[in-house]
Design a protein around this motif. Structure first.
Motif, PDB file in Angstrom:
ATOM      1  N   PRO A 171      -7.059  21.238  24.480  1.00 35.26           N
ATOM      2  CA  PRO A 171      -7.889  20.726  25.601  1.00 35.26           C
ATOM      3  C   PRO A 171      -9.281  21.163  25.058  1.00 35.26           C
ATOM      4  N   ILE A 172      -9.749  22.253  24.650  1.00 36.84           N
ATOM      5  CA  ILE A 172     -11.219  22.605  24.419  1.00 36.84           C
ATOM      6  C   ILE A 172     -11.794  21.534  23.099  1.00 36.84           C
ATOM      7  N   ALA A 173     -10.829  20.769  22.423  1.00 37.91           N
ATOM      8  CA  ALA A 173     -11.110  20.128  21.394  1.00 37.91           C
ATOM      9  C   ALA A 173     -11.444  18.930  21.704  1.00 37.91           C
ATOM     10  N   THR A 174     -11.359  18.572  23.064  1.00 36.08           N
ATOM     11  CA  THR A 174     -11.549  17.106  23.962  1.00 36.08           C
ATOM     12  C   THR A 174     -12.972  17.247  24.382  1.00 36.08           C
TER      13      THR A 174
ATOM     14  N   TYR B   5     -10.308  20.787  10.671  1.00 37.96           N
ATOM     15  CA  TYR B   5     -10.846  19.336  10.630  1.00 37.96           C
ATOM     16  C   TYR B   5      -9.559  18.476  10.636  1.00 37.96           C
ATOM     17  N   TRP B   6      -8.710  18.730   9.439  1.00 40.05           N
ATOM     18  CA  TRP B   6      -7.583  17.669   9.265  1.00 40.05           C
ATOM     19  C   TRP B   6      -6.314  18.211  10.532  1.00 40.05           C
ATOM     20  N   ALA B   7      -6.115  19.315  10.379  1.00 39.71           N
ATOM     21  CA  ALA B   7      -5.214  19.918  11.386  1.00 39.71           C
ATOM     22  C   ALA B   7      -5.377  19.340  12.780  1.00 39.71           C
ATOM     23  N   GLY B   8      -6.811  19.206  13.065  1.00 30.19           N
ATOM     24  CA  GLY B   8      -6.927  18.868  14.594  1.00 30.19           C
ATOM     25  C   GLY B   8      -7.184  17.554  14.807  1.00 30.19           C
ATOM     26  N   GLY B   9      -6.606  16.611  13.751  1.00 27.18           N
ATOM     27  CA  GLY B   9      -6.620  15.210  13.969  1.00 27.18           C
ATOM     28  C   GLY B   9      -7.675  14.535  13.412  1.00 27.18           C
ATOM     29  N   SER B  10      -8.433  15.213  12.363  1.00 29.33           N
ATOM     30  CA  SER B  10      -9.593  14.415  11.444  1.00 29.33           C
ATOM     31  C   SER B  10     -10.649  14.321  12.629  1.00 29.33           C
TER      32      SER B  10
ATOM     33  N   ARG C 281     -14.284  15.392  14.497  1.00 28.51           N
ATOM     34  CA  ARG C 281     -15.240  16.433  14.555  1.00 28.51           C
ATOM     35  C   ARG C 281     -15.059  17.556  15.601  1.00 28.51           C
ATOM     36  N   LYS C 282     -14.521  17.206  16.861  1.00 27.62           N
ATOM     37  CA  LYS C 282     -14.284  17.939  17.933  1.00 27.62           C
ATOM     38  C   LYS C 282     -13.113  19.088  17.449  1.00 27.62           C
ATOM     39  N   ALA C 283     -12.468  18.886  16.543  1.00 29.25           N
ATOM     40  CA  ALA C 283     -11.354  19.651  16.178  1.00 29.25           C
ATOM     41  C   ALA C 283     -11.816  21.186  15.749  1.00 29.25           C
TER      42      ALA C 283
END
Lengths: 309, 793
Positions: B83-86, B167-172, B174-176
């Motif tokens: 959620p925070i990465a959105t 970055y990659w694990a969070g879906g590539s 920037r917010k990841a």
């Protein structure tokens, strides 16, 4: 108003003599004080008293989540025993008695009193007595597709979490302690343990299984079975592309049977997945079925079988 | 064909799957390379450090195989970011910037991390990073560019690695790279206490150590709140509630010198103080407002709980689950044999299908809700309704097609009528299950409860004698004064209301397939359409079996003329149910009737008793199960009053007999009076006849011999017939005549015995005046005049 049976040691001894909590399949009977009776309505749950195929024994499920899970596991192929007693004293593995050849190889439990003592948890007594309470497990599954009897016995604890529990926690609530003892019990008898609730599974799957359950039993070699086999021999390759309503029409016209019988036969097909149909999706009788039911069942089987003790 | 796509999540389903945790697909190379590049999505945690591991290579064909087989070990899911990465930069700034900060810490960290890898991931050749050799070179190159000194290069390399993995694990995205700030302390999070907060107590102030007081844990707060809720109740003080808490939760069991166990409180510094009790206790929950706390038990659940579902969720077929409940009908009733006799309210049990609320049957009767009546309602829902409609005189008004017979496979009810062993035993035999709502939560049986409201409004409240489901209001005439309907007529009106309920057009939007099929918006049509589709919980039990398992038993006995039932409410005394006689021409029944009626039978009547099945509210038929063949034989009612089946229930018939008890008492007295009067008249007639005879005898002079009595009997009879009879009946003179028109013939009678009866009489009464009418036949006139004269008192 009926009253709760008074728990005494002679009465417990009588239950043991009668084989309460010890049988398998049709012969199994849960502890009498955990059977749904007039005196023990639940304050928080929808209790269900219903039968599960392939048996006609009515089971006693203390919440609808237990019922749905038992139904789901039955559909997958497991044999369910509900409210399975965990005796306070030393007792054999739950699979004991299923196959006499392997009974001697099954591990024994030291009893819940001993497990509680090791865990530093109070075992407890029946209210108003000094008789040790008899703990129970919500569901005990016999995974018929697993060869090894210990890992083929799965202990399931069904734990719904109502909102009230979160908002007003109760210090007397011993759920966590209970789960820990169940886990230790599972470890001791070298069987896997699972905590689950019905909300983990798609509602349509559970609801449609409940609907189709009434057609789950069909005597082998009977008239209906013969009709079904003939029907499948004739139409099986085409059925996946035709809607189920059409299957019923075909049966009715080709075999000159009543519509209710045709409906029963088709529902039995769907329950048994003779024709691949994903029951986790809403079944539209006017549309060809979604494939994926067999894969779903196998996935669930693998999931249950992969649980490690 | 299931092919792993970049950006999708692969999740294992079995322990021997290719991966052991969910992975995100980063790169796919088919063909000879046959490589799948995936990275674990969840971070590792070590000593409060959170970090992501790098990607790995997997064989693509193996992954596809595990995804595709009938026995899949892998499955594909959509990627879902934290959620925070959105959150956008602005949202992060608004949410996490503290006083004195220009930029919020999470935003600053995210920007800094992205700055480290920006050139790598935005480069057109970023795909080459999935080659580990190239990755290592590029990272080293980047670290060298950024490092102020050579000593900083290893640290920077590690930081770039970590950021890239995240970055990659969070879906590539920037917010990841956003840190896990949402897991840090925030409002509502409990502060760790190392010492008791607040003012020091007096011993501590005085320098005594070890008595500072209890440092509350989360569990302590839980206990205090629980005890405040449950122990501080009317008629108790806070102090006594506090003591109860100490006894129950802050004590140990101590065995005294006398061997007895008693509980002993922990030392004062290990127990919550009264101040803590009073402060923490009312703080039930920060999320709970005052109104919520003061609700009665289950009040919140009942009224305000967010509804996550409906009672009809997971219902897909007709008959899958029925809802059943009982209620008193809101109509005061009168007796069917005396409309002036009030009999109060009746009970009604509705059976409603959970899919669309269709009502296939109900019970309406005087008997209180019980397992017995619940089963009758259940049976009614499953039974054909033809005869029932005829009995209610509704066959012309309500089409038979409007009633669907539904055999429910599970019945949902509250913990009253159906929660009995008798019901369970009966339902078990026909493979029907039960489910029960929690106690005091009838609102969870909404299908049945709303059915009650509808039928009350549609039917009861429009009938004479309705109490409108409420107390009588001031100035309103009481319902029992307005009572006009019998039990049977209420049943009829209920049937009408249920029919209307089932067939009335609803203000709903139909599902699209129903709209396509032109289904009307009625419960009946919707239910029938779904059934026609095959969505019905099937059962293959015939009505005979259902009757045998559900209908109640009654003892009856065979007679020569049929079968009579014995009243169940009279104990050992054998009292027949009146007016109801059952017959059948089935050989088994006829044989028993013949044996019972045989004049040579040696058994007592009890030997011909048997158990029958009856329907208390449909007296037209009863059933007998032959113990030898187990066949359920239908018996037909034979009664002298065919209107009984239309107007009365089985209980009404018994009730009629009971109600007629006092009346019967006086009726018997009237019968005795009538018989006494008759016998009195007969006695007087005998006496007069004897007097006449004796007079004639005296005139004759002697007792006639037997031969004289027998002689001329035929000729006497012929003369009597000829002279005094018309069509063999005595000629009756008109009663209006008052005075004789000529004097009486007083000639002495001949001694012929043939004539003695008439002429002798005349002789004996020659002096009597009379009011005999004038007639053509003088002999007749004389005789009649003489008789009238004698009968005059």
């Amino acid at each position: 108003m009926a009253r709760a049976p008074k728990i005494t040691m002679p009465r417990i001894a009588e239950w043991l003599r009668e084989g309460v909590g010890q049988g398998h399949g049709e012969d199994y009977r849960p502890l009498p004080f955990l059977e749904i009776r007039r005196w023990n309505p639940s304050a928080i749950s929808n209790q269900v008293w219903d039968w599960l195929p392939p048996f006609i024994r009515h089971g006693h499920f203390w919440c609808r989540s237990e019922w749905y899970l038992a139904l789901l596991f039955t559909w997958v192929g497991a044999r369910v025993r509900e409210q399975y007693p965990l005796w306070p004293w030393r007792h054999p593995h739950p699979a004991y008695g299923m196959d006499q050849d392997i009974d001697a190889t099954l591990p024994w439990s030291s009893g819940i009193i001993q497990i509680c003592r090791d865990a530093g948890i109070d075992h407890g007594f029946f209210v108003g007595t000094r008789i040790p309470y008899i703990w129970s497990l919500d569901l005990l599954l016999a995974l018929t597709w697993v060869q090894e009897p210990t890992s083929g016995t799965l202990l399931v604890s069904v734990k719904p979490q109502p909102i009230e529990r979160h908002l007003m926690p109760d210090p007397i609530d011993r759920h966590l302690e209970k789960l820990e003892i169940e886990r230790r019990y599972a470890v001791e008898i070298r069987s896997p343990y699972l905590i689950a609730t019905a909300t983990q599974f798609p509602g349509p799957l559970l609801g449609q299984l409940e609907w189709l359950k009434s057609a789950s039993l069909m005597p082998q070699g009977g008239t209906h079975d013969a009709i079904l086999q003939s029907f499948l021999d004739k139409y099986r390759p085409d059925l996946a592309d035709r809607p189920p309503a059409e299957w019923i029409d075909l049966l009715e016209s080709d075999f000159c049977i009543e519509r209710s019988v045709a409906t029963y036969v088709i529902q039995h097909c769907l329950w048994k997945q003779y024709i691949d149909c994903d029951l986790s999706k809403h079944l539209d009788m006017e549309q060809p079925p979604h494939p994926g039911g067999m894969a779903l069942r196998n996935t669930l089987r693998n999931y249950l079988a992969s649980r490690q003790p | 064909m299931s092919i792993p796509m970049i950006g999708k999540v692969i999740k294992p389903l079995a322990s021997d799957a290719l991966i052991s945790e969910p992975h995100l697909v980063l790169h796919v190379t088919s063909g000879s390379a046959n490589t799948l590049v995936m990275i674990p999505m969840e971070p590792r945690r070590s000593k409060e450090r959170v970090y992501f591991v790098g990607y790995s290579y997997f064989p693509l064909d193996e992954a596809i195989h595990q995804l595709e087989s009938d026995n899949p070990k892998l499955t594909i899911l959509d990627f879902k970011p934290r959620p925070i990465a959105t959150l956008t930069d602005r949202e992060l700034q608004l949410r996490y910037r503290r006083k004195g900060q220009r930029i919020a810490i999470p935003l600053r960290k995210r920007s800094r991390r992205y700055g480290l890898i920006k050139r790598l991931v935005e480069d057109p050749s970023a795909m080459l990073l999935f080659d580990k050799e190239i990755l290592r070179v590029k990272i080293a190159q980047r670290a060298k560019e950024r490092a102020p000194t050579d000593d900083d290069i290893p640290r920077l390399e590690e930081a770039i690695y970590r950021s890239l993995n995240q970055y990659w694990a969070g879906g590539s995205d920037r917010k990841a790279l956003t840190p896990y700030s949402d897991r840090s302390g925030a409002k509502g999070k409990r502060r760790k206490l190392n010492k008791k907060p607040g003012a020091k107590n007096r011993p501590t102030k005085a320098g005594i150590e070890g008595v500072e007081g209890l440092v509350r844990s989360e569990r302590d707060d839980l206990i205090i709140r629980f005890c405040w809720r449950n122990y501080v109740i009317p008629h108790t003080t806070v102090a006594s509630a506090l003591r109860s808490m100490w006894t129950d939760f802050y004590s140990i069991i101590v065995v005294g010198t006398d061997g007895k166990a008693r509980s002993e409180w922990l030392p004062i510094s290990q127990r919550p103080t009264r101040t803590q009790f009073e402060r923490i206790g009312p703080q039930q929950d920060q999320n709970l407002e005052a109104w919520r706390i003061h609700l009665p038990k289950k009040g919140y659940e009942h009224l305000y709980r967010p509804l996550l579902g409906k009672a009809t969720d997971n219902i897909f077929a007709v008959g899958q689950r029925g809802a059943m409940d009982s209620t008193p009908a809101d109509v005061e009733l009168v007796s069917c044999d005396s409309r002036l006799a009030r009999i109060g309210l009746s009970h009604r049990i509705l059976v409603r299908d959970s899919l669309y609320g269709y009502i296939p049957g109900f019970y309406s009767g005087l008997e209180r809700p019980s397992g017995h009546t619940a089963l009758l309602a259940f049976l009614h829902a499953m039974s054909p309704k033809k005869e029932w409609l005829e009995d209610l005189d509704l066959a012309d008004e309500i089409p038979l097609e409007a009633w669907i017979e539904i055999a429910f496979r599970q019945v949902h009810a509250d913990n009253t009528d159906l929660r009995t062993e008798a019901v369970k035993a009966a339902l078990k035999r026909i493979n029907v299950g039960l489910s029960f709502v929690p106690t005091y939560r009838s609102d969870l049986n909404a299908v049945a409860e709303t059915g009650h409201h509808i039928i009350h409004r549609l039917g009861d409240h429009h009938l004479s004698g309705s109490n409108y489901g409420r107390r009588t209001q001031r100035g309103e005439q009481r319902a029992e004064f307005r009572a006009r309907h019998t039990l049977r007529s209420l049943e009829r009106e209920t049937a009408r209301a249920v029919y209307t309920h089932n067939t009335i057009e609803l203000d709903i939007e139909l599902p699209l397939p129903m709209q396509d099929a032109g289904v009307r918006k009625t419960r009946l049509d919707m239910t029938r359409w779904v059934m026609d589709q095959g969505k019905v919980a099937v059962h293959l039990l015939d009505m005979s079996t259902l009757r045998a398992e559900i209908l109640p038993d009654i003892r009856g006995t065979f007679h020569r003329d049929g079968i009579r039932f014995l009243r169940p409410d009279t104990g050992d005394k054998r009292v027949f149910v009146p007016r109801l006689l059952y017959k059948s021409n089935h050989p088994a029944i006829l044989a028993r009737m013949a044996a019972a009626g045989s004049p040579h039978r040696k058994q007592k009547p009890e030997a011909f008793d048997a158990i029958f099945k009856y329907h208390p509210y449909a007296a037209r038929h009863a059933w007998f199960r032959d113990p030898h063949t187990l066949e359920l034989i239908e018996l037909d009612l034979s009664t002298d009053d065919p209107s009984l089946v239309h107007r009365a229930t089985y209980y009404d018939v018994i009730d009629m007999k009971d109600r007629a008890g006092p009346e019967r008492y006086f009726q018997e007295d009237r019968q005795q009076h009538a018989l006494g009067k008759l016998e009195e008249g007969q006695e007087r007639a005998n006496r007069l006849a004897e007097e006449d005879y004796q007079s004639a005898l005296a005139a004759y002079g002697k007792e006639p011999t037997k031969s004289e009595i027998r002689a001329n009997k035929s000729s006497n009879r012929a003369r009597e017939h000829e002279n005094h009879c018309l069509d063999g009946m005595p000629i009756r003179a008109p009663e209006s005549s008052s005075a004789p028109s000529e004097p009486l013939d007083t000639d002495p009678a001949p001694i012929n015995v043939e004539q003695q009866s008439m002429e002798g009489v005349d002789t004996a009464n020659e002096n009597h005046s009379t009011s005999a009418p004038k007639a053509d036949d003088s002999i007749y006139r004389k005789a009649l005049a003489h008789r009238r004269h004698r009968e005059t008192p």
